[in-house]
Design a protein around this motif. Structure first.
Motif, PDB file in Angstrom:
ATOM      1  N   ALA A 139      22.656  47.070  56.097  1.00 59.53           N
ATOM      2  CA  ALA A 139      22.661  48.169  55.124  1.00 59.53           C
ATOM      3  C   ALA A 139      24.026  48.386  54.475  1.00 59.53           C
ATOM      4  CB  ALA A 139      22.165  49.467  55.786  1.00 59.53           C
ATOM      5  N   LEU A 140      24.723  47.284  54.175  1.00 59.19           N
ATOM      6  CA  LEU A 140      25.962  47.392  53.410  1.00 59.19           C
ATOM      7  C   LEU A 140      25.646  47.075  51.954  1.00 59.19           C
ATOM      8  CD1 LEU A 140      28.492  45.631  55.828  1.00 59.19           C
ATOM      9  CD2 LEU A 140      28.380  48.064  55.263  1.00 59.19           C
ATOM     10  N   SER A 141      26.157  47.907  51.035  1.00 58.34           N
ATOM     11  CA  SER A 141      25.867  47.671  49.615  1.00 58.34           C
ATOM     12  C   SER A 141      26.879  46.689  49.039  1.00 58.34           C
ATOM     13  CB  SER A 141      25.917  48.988  48.845  1.00 58.34           C
ATOM     14  OG  SER A 141      27.210  49.539  48.908  1.00 58.34           O
ATOM     15  N   ILE A 142      26.406  45.865  48.101  1.00 61.28           N
ATOM     16  CA  ILE A 142      27.306  44.888  47.478  1.00 61.28           C
ATOM     17  C   ILE A 142      27.340  45.094  45.966  1.00 61.28           C
ATOM     18  CG2 ILE A 142      27.098  43.115  49.255  1.00 61.28           C
ATOM     19  CD1 ILE A 142      25.064  41.701  47.511  1.00 61.28           C
ATOM     20  N   SER A 143      28.429  44.648  45.370  1.00 60.98           N
ATOM     21  CA  SER A 143      28.607  44.737  43.922  1.00 60.98           C
ATOM     22  C   SER A 143      27.780  43.643  43.249  1.00 60.98           C
ATOM     23  CB  SER A 143      30.085  44.519  43.586  1.00 60.98           C
ATOM     24  OG  SER A 143      30.429  43.169  43.863  1.00 60.98           O
ATOM     25  N   PRO A 144      27.656  43.702  41.906  1.00 62.16           N
ATOM     26  CA  PRO A 144      27.174  42.500  41.218  1.00 62.16           C
ATOM     27  C   PRO A 144      28.063  41.327  41.629  1.00 62.16           C
ATOM     28  CG  PRO A 144      27.407  44.331  39.676  1.00 62.16           C
ATOM     29  CD  PRO A 144      27.994  44.784  40.981  1.00 62.16           C
ATOM     30  N   ILE A 145      27.487  40.127  41.709  1.00 64.73           N
ATOM     31  CA  ILE A 145      28.262  38.974  42.168  1.00 64.73           C
ATOM     32  C   ILE A 145      29.232  38.568  41.055  1.00 64.73           C
ATOM     33  CG2 ILE A 145      28.138  36.603  43.019  1.00 64.73           C
ATOM     34  CD1 ILE A 145      25.142  37.357  43.788  1.00 64.73           C
ATOM     35  N   CYS A 146      30.522  38.703  41.312  1.00 65.90           N
ATOM     36  CA  CYS A 146      31.541  38.416  40.303  1.00 65.90           C
ATOM     37  C   CYS A 146      31.875  36.930  40.341  1.00 65.90           C
ATOM     38  CB  CYS A 146      32.801  39.238  40.558  1.00 65.90           C
ATOM     39  SG  CYS A 146      32.493  41.009  40.479  1.00 65.90           S
ATOM     40  N   LEU A 147      31.591  36.217  39.257  1.00 64.97           N
ATOM     41  CA  LEU A 147      31.856  34.785  39.187  1.00 64.97           C
ATOM     42  C   LEU A 147      33.152  34.570  38.406  1.00 64.97           C
ATOM     43  CD1 LEU A 147      28.240  33.654  38.247  1.00 64.97           C
ATOM     44  CD2 LEU A 147      29.229  33.922  40.526  1.00 64.97           C
ATOM     45  N   VAL A 148      34.148  33.977  39.039  1.00 59.51           N
ATOM     46  CA  VAL A 148      35.445  33.783  38.395  1.00 59.51           C
ATOM     47  C   VAL A 148      35.874  32.334  38.560  1.00 59.51           C
ATOM     48  CG1 VAL A 148      37.698  34.854  38.053  1.00 59.51           C
ATOM     49  CG2 VAL A 148      35.999  36.012  39.468  1.00 59.51           C
ATOM     50  N   ALA A 149      35.891  31.604  37.459  1.00 52.82           N
ATOM     51  CA  ALA A 149      36.359  30.215  37.547  1.00 52.82           C
ATOM     52  C   ALA A 149      37.877  30.201  37.701  1.00 52.82           C
ATOM     53  CB  ALA A 149      35.951  29.441  36.300  1.00 52.82           C
ATOM     54  N   ASN A 150      38.378  29.160  38.391  1.00 57.12           N
ATOM     55  CA  ASN A 150      39.829  28.927  38.480  1.00 57.12           C
ATOM     56  C   ASN A 150      40.598  30.119  39.023  1.00 57.12           C
ATOM     57  OD1 ASN A 150      39.311  26.418  37.337  1.00 57.12           O
ATOM     58  ND2 ASN A 150      39.561  27.209  35.267  1.00 57.12           N
ATOM     59  N   ALA A 151      40.106  30.677  40.113  1.00 56.02           N
ATOM     60  CA  ALA A 151      40.783  31.827  40.720  1.00 56.02           C
ATOM     61  C   ALA A 151      41.378  31.447  42.070  1.00 56.02           C
ATOM     62  CB  ALA A 151      39.801  32.973  40.907  1.00 56.02           C
ATOM     63  N   ARG A 152      42.351  32.213  42.493  1.00 55.74           N
ATOM     64  CA  ARG A 152      42.898  32.142  43.856  1.00 55.74           C
ATOM     65  C   ARG A 152      42.339  33.320  44.643  1.00 55.74           C
ATOM     66  NH1 ARG A 152      46.264  27.343  44.510  1.00 55.74           N
ATOM     67  NH2 ARG A 152      46.497  26.676  42.359  1.00 55.74           N
ATOM     68  N   VAL A 153      42.529  33.263  45.950  1.00 51.52           N
ATOM     69  CA  VAL A 153      41.925  34.245  46.851  1.00 51.52           C
ATOM     70  C   VAL A 153      42.244  35.684  46.434  1.00 51.52           C
ATOM     71  CG1 VAL A 153      42.015  35.149  49.206  1.00 51.52           C
ATOM     72  CG2 VAL A 153      41.794  32.693  48.818  1.00 51.52           C
ATOM     73  N   ALA A 154      43.508  35.939  46.022  1.00 54.36           N
ATOM     74  CA  ALA A 154      43.956  37.313  45.790  1.00 54.36           C
ATOM     75  C   ALA A 154      43.313  37.960  44.571  1.00 54.36           C
ATOM     76  CB  ALA A 154      45.479  37.352  45.668  1.00 54.36           C
ATOM     77  N   VAL A 155      42.597  37.192  43.742  1.00 56.75           N
ATOM     78  CA  VAL A 155      41.930  37.819  42.598  1.00 56.75           C
ATOM     79  C   VAL A 155      40.921  38.863  43.085  1.00 56.75           C
ATOM     80  CG1 VAL A 155      39.881  36.340  42.253  1.00 56.75           C
ATOM     81  CG2 VAL A 155      41.088  37.279  40.274  1.00 56.75           C
ATOM     82  N   ALA A 156      40.414  38.673  44.286  1.00 61.18           N
ATOM     83  CA  ALA A 156      39.438  39.622  44.843  1.00 61.18           C
ATOM     84  C   ALA A 156      40.081  40.979  45.134  1.00 61.18           C
ATOM     85  CB  ALA A 156      38.817  39.049  46.114  1.00 61.18           C
ATOM     86  N   ASP A 157      41.399  41.027  45.273  1.00 60.30           N
ATOM     87  CA  ASP A 157      42.083  42.311  45.462  1.00 60.30           C
ATOM     88  C   ASP A 157      41.908  43.190  44.223  1.00 60.30           C
ATOM     89  OD1 ASP A 157      43.026  41.473  47.923  1.00 60.30           O
ATOM     90  OD2 ASP A 157      44.985  40.850  47.155  1.00 60.30           O
ATOM     91  N   GLU A 158      42.173  42.591  43.058  1.00 59.36           N
ATOM     92  CA  GLU A 158      42.085  43.343  41.808  1.00 59.36           C
ATOM     93  C   GLU A 158      40.632  43.734  41.518  1.00 59.36           C
ATOM     94  OE1 GLU A 158      43.680  41.298  38.389  1.00 59.36           O
ATOM     95  OE2 GLU A 158      43.707  43.142  37.207  1.00 59.36           O
ATOM     96  N   THR A 226      32.963  42.413  58.579  1.00 60.83           N
ATOM     97  CA  THR A 226      32.962  43.488  57.574  1.00 60.83           C
ATOM     98  C   THR A 226      32.674  44.832  58.238  1.00 60.83           C
ATOM     99  OG1 THR A 226      32.125  41.878  55.975  1.00 60.83           O
ATOM    100  CG2 THR A 226      32.046  44.199  55.334  1.00 60.83           C
ATOM    101  N   ARG A 227      31.669  44.861  59.115  1.00 55.90           N
ATOM    102  CA  ARG A 227      31.363  46.123  59.820  1.00 55.90           C
ATOM    103  C   ARG A 227      32.569  46.587  60.624  1.00 55.90           C
ATOM    104  NH1 ARG A 227      26.664  43.525  61.485  1.00 55.90           N
ATOM    105  NH2 ARG A 227      27.393  43.597  63.643  1.00 55.90           N
ATOM    106  N   GLN A 228      33.194  45.649  61.323  1.00 60.82           N
ATOM    107  CA  GLN A 228      34.386  45.985  62.111  1.00 60.82           C
ATOM    108  C   GLN A 228      35.513  46.512  61.221  1.00 60.82           C
ATOM    109  OE1 GLN A 228      35.200  45.477  65.617  1.00 60.82           O
ATOM    110  NE2 GLN A 228      32.968  45.607  65.693  1.00 60.82           N
ATOM    111  N   ALA A 229      35.699  45.847  60.057  1.00 59.12           N
ATOM    112  CA  ALA A 229      36.786  46.242  59.148  1.00 59.12           C
ATOM    113  C   ALA A 229      36.547  47.656  58.624  1.00 59.12           C
ATOM    114  CB  ALA A 229      36.879  45.245  57.987  1.00 59.12           C
ATOM    115  N   LEU A 230      35.302  47.964  58.251  1.00 64.52           N
ATOM    116  CA  LEU A 230      35.004  49.289  57.696  1.00 64.52           C
ATOM    117  C   LEU A 230      35.126  50.359  58.786  1.00 64.52           C
ATOM    118  CD1 LEU A 230      32.059  48.603  55.220  1.00 64.52           C
ATOM    119  CD2 LEU A 230      34.526  48.536  54.851  1.00 64.52           C
ATOM    120  N   GLN A 231      34.701  50.008  59.977  1.00 63.42           N
ATOM    121  CA  GLN A 231      34.754  50.959  61.085  1.00 63.42           C
ATOM    122  C   GLN A 231      36.201  51.225  61.501  1.00 63.42           C
ATOM    123  OE1 GLN A 231      32.259  49.560  64.280  1.00 63.42           O
ATOM    124  NE2 GLN A 231      33.187  50.970  65.737  1.00 63.42           N
ATOM    125  N   ARG A 232      37.002  50.173  61.594  1.00 59.13           N
ATOM    126  CA  ARG A 232      38.378  50.326  62.090  1.00 59.13           C
ATOM    127  C   ARG A 232      39.391  50.503  60.963  1.00 59.13           C
ATOM    128  NH1 ARG A 232      39.633  45.597  65.888  1.00 59.13           N
ATOM    129  NH2 ARG A 232      41.534  46.829  66.026  1.00 59.13           N
TER     130      ARG A 232
END
Lengths: 259, 459
Positions: A139-158, A226-232
């Motif tokens: 029961a965790l909600s998710i965003s629309p799936i963001c498709l980003v070509a040519n990205a590095r990991v940290a783009v998910a921060d923004e 993810t559950r652990q991260a949200l809880q802690r």
């Protein structure tokens, strides 16, 4: 043909190129050409472009909502030389996300080809299916799936910050090796915002069944973390993986990935 | 103090020595990424001309990174030996290049008088052949269970990595390597995880192989230094202590280390007294771009930061220092040409500073490089007198996902340049019937009795 070495049969214990035999000092012709082919496959995986539009159509056919975003990267060569630009959104994509009227999700879900378009083409859809199902089950909600070509990991921060997500998750093509050009990685970051460090992320690596981690194992591990991260209220090195069953690695080799 | 020159009526200005060093560096992606590279070929050439006129003493007077903020800068200044520097004290960078190329004979006496910045500066105005010719004249010998770095010798690290650290898979690669004559520098495993039990299992495997077959070599599992310290306390058989190091205090902090920690680790390993012909217990790895990737370069170019890492290394009298030149990827070294240049620079700088330099001649699949580029660098390093290279089955590291040099590549270099393994190891290879007494694999080496005995490792 130069014969293989008598210990060639030890290859049943390793993928390493042992017992190849020799022609003088050199690698014999056949294993030499096999190496060339493996390198060519890895090179193609790195340089192959990824069609976000096509991937979005496939997602639409499954009735999954997606969103095509972009980094300021112009082409694959530019991508390889400018990791800093792969970590940010192009201004138009930033506007798109800011104008978006969706409720803040638990998880911002991002997909990028990263360093291997082959990986995301081969394993992207089935892995997404497993992840979506695993999040639905807890029961965790998710965003629309963001498709980003040519990205590095940290783009998910923004992206995560602009969506107001509690955590961001990016599925990304890993650096191809000779024995595996199609490996996916997943990075999880709690409270995403620009400036998060790699020590604040959890990573799942080497997702490429049947040789690597399975889709369901990766999805289950991700949902657990993810559950652990949200809880802690944290992620990264402080969030240890205490999950017992199915001994999958919790900390992939970081230098292999598109950071 | 700023530097400037006028070329074709156009004035070029360099704000300080740090900027000048960056602009004078041969082109590479890391400096472009950091915004430190010359913006044109003319700017680079002019920066090199100005740098050539800088007195060597300037590097002592104007540290590029302030000693108050960086323990590596403090170490460099504290360890500088004025007596060894005296013969060079009046020279500019350009005159220093001429002196290095003009004098014959061994150059190792200079090491204590040189700082990393001086050595980096002179390398920037040297051609590839200069880097080779001068490095050849710096012999650095180191000892543990054998003697590494002697004239006319080339050693290899046997690197039997496995994606899940499966001991049988690792043993299979060790057997392959030994039967191809590899492993005198070290048999060294990069573990897939730093888990204590896992690392200990691998250490015991290596210890068993070396003892059982009385191989005159040393072992290393390349875990974090703190993992090795914990395992030494628990009585695990640690020959060499490994650590990745960089050229600034902040970058080393990113690796989770400082000088004090390295001193502690070295003392612990020395106290085990596991060496036989010597007791040099440290194994370091470095690579251009590591300080930048940790955002800890203080605006100093990648090659100078790398040379500063050698000041850290030499504090600990290491057995092995390995520049892993192409591992970091194309955002730091873009293509085969940049990797080749960096490999020669690192070997030159390390040797001139007195280190037993080896090189992981390598590339990743996202760099514009291939095995031909590795052949070029490998051959040039052989000519330059490099102490050791890597030996990996088929050059394909199935754990780290990059390509390096193979057991076959080392045999090629031995053949074309007449380079032999470390003497103790060479004798062992001959006793085991692997080498034929003439620096080549025995025709029947594949049938050697040893294979049958080694195969028991798998069981």
């Amino acid at each position: 043909m130069a014969p293989r070495d008598p210990w060639f049969e030890l290859r049943r214990y390793t993928q390493a190129r042992i017992g190849q035999g020799r022609a003088g000092c050199a690698t014999p012709t056949q294993p030499q050409l096999e190496f060339q082919l493996a390198h060519a496959m890895a090179r193609d995986a790195v340089h192959q472009a990824w069609s976000v539009e096509h991937f979005a159509q496939v997602l639409a056919a499954k009735t999954w909502q997606s969103l095509a975003l972009a980094t300021p990267i112009l082409n694959r060569r530019h991508y390889l030389q400018r990791p800093d630009l792969g970590r940010i959104l192009a201004p138009a994509s930033r506007d798109t996300l800011q104008a978006l009227e969706v409720p803040a999700p638990d998880v911002a879900l991002v997909v990028s080809n990263g360093l291997s378009s082959t990986a995301v083409e081969t394993h992207g859809l089935p892995l997404l299916a497993a992840v979506i199902e695993a999040y639905a089950e807890c029961a965790l909600s998710i965003s629309p799936i963001c498709l980003v070509a040519n990205a590095r990991v940290a783009v998910a921060d923004e992206i995560g910050a602009l969506l107001g997500a509690k955590a961001s998750v990016i599925i990304v093509g890993e650096r191809p090796g000779l024995s595996a050009a199609d490996s996916l990685g997943i990075y999880l970051t709690h409270a995403p915002q620009p400036g998060r460090t790699d020590a604040e992320r959890n990573c799942l690596s080497n997702i490429r069944p049947p040789a690597g981690m399975s889709y369901t194992a990766a999805a289950a591990k991700l949902a657990y973390l993810t559950r652990q991260a949200l809880q802690r209220q944290l992620s990264g090195v402080a969030l240890k993986d205490d999950m017992r069953e199915g001994a999958v690695p919790s900390d992939g080799e970081p230098m292999l990935n598109a950071r | 103090m700023h530097y400037s020159a006028t070329v074709n009526g156009r004035q070029l200005r360099f704000a300080d020595l740090r900027i000048l060093m960056g602009k004078a560096s041969p082109k590479r992606a890391a400096d472009e990424l950091a915004g430190l590279a010359a913006e044109s070929e003319v700017e680079r050439a002019v920066a090199q001309q100005i740098l050539a006129e800088v007195p060597l003493t300037t590097f002592l007077e104007q540290p590029l990174i302030a000693p108050e903020h960086d323990e590596v800068s403090r170490l460099i200044l504290e360890r500088h030996d004025p007596a060894a520097f005296a013969p060079l004290a009046s020279l500019s960078v350009g005159e220093f290049r001429d002196r290095l190329l003009a004098d014959g004979g061994d150059l190792s006496a200079l090491a204590a008088g040189l700082t990393p910045e001086m050595v980096a500066a002179v390398s920037k105005i040297m051609r590839n052949q200069d880097l080779i010719a001068v490095a050849r004249r710096c012999r650095v010998i180191s000892r543990f269970r054998n003697t590494l770095g002697l004239d006319g010798r080339l050693s290899t690290r046997l690197q039997p990595n496995h994606p899940t650290d499966d001991p049988r898979g690792i043993a299979a690669s060790i057997i392959d390597g030994l039967l191809y004559g590899s492993g005198d520098a070290v048999i060294g495993i990069n573990p897939a995880t730093d888990n204590l039990h896992n690392v200990r299992t691998l250490l015991e495997l290596l210890d068993d192989v070396i003892r059982r077959y009385q191989i005159p070599t040393q072992s290393c599992v390349l875990c974090h230094v703190t993992t090795a310290m914990e395992l030494m306390q628990r009585g695990a058989p640690v020959d060499l202590v490994f650590q990745s190091i960089a050229g600034t205090e902040a970058a080393n902090r990113g690796f989770g280390i400082d000088l004090a920690l390295l001193r502690e680790a070295k003392a612990m390993a020395e106290a085990l007294k596991r060496g036989e012909v010597g007791n040099q217990v440290m194994y370091f790895e470095t690579g251009q771009g590591s300080a930048l990737s940790a955002n800890a370069h203080h605006g100093v170019d990648a090659q100078t930061c790398e040379a500063r890492a050698y000041a850290v290394a030499r504090e600990f009298s290491p057995l092995l220092v390995n520049t892993v030149v192409g591992f970091i990827g194309p955002e730091y070294l873009y293509d085969g040409k940049q990797i080749l240049r960096a490999g020669l620079e690192d070997h030159f700088c390390g040797k001139l500073l007195g280190l037993p330099m080896g090189c992981d001649v390598c590339y990743t699949n996202h760099a514009e490089a291939d095995q031909n580029d590795m052949d070029n660098l490998l051959t040039l390093l052989g000519v330059a007198g490099c102490n050791f290279i890597m030996g990996i089955p088929g050059a394909d590291d199935v754990m780290l996902a990059y390509q390096s040099t193979s057991f076959h590549d080392a045999l090629y270099l031995r053949q074309v340049l007449g380079l032999r393994p470390a003497p103790e190891f060479e004798s062992w290879l001959e006793r085991m019937g692997i080498f034929d007494g003439d620096n080549r694999l025995s025709a029947n080496s594949a049938k050697t009795q040893l294979l049958g005995r080694l195969s028991t490792l798998i069981q």
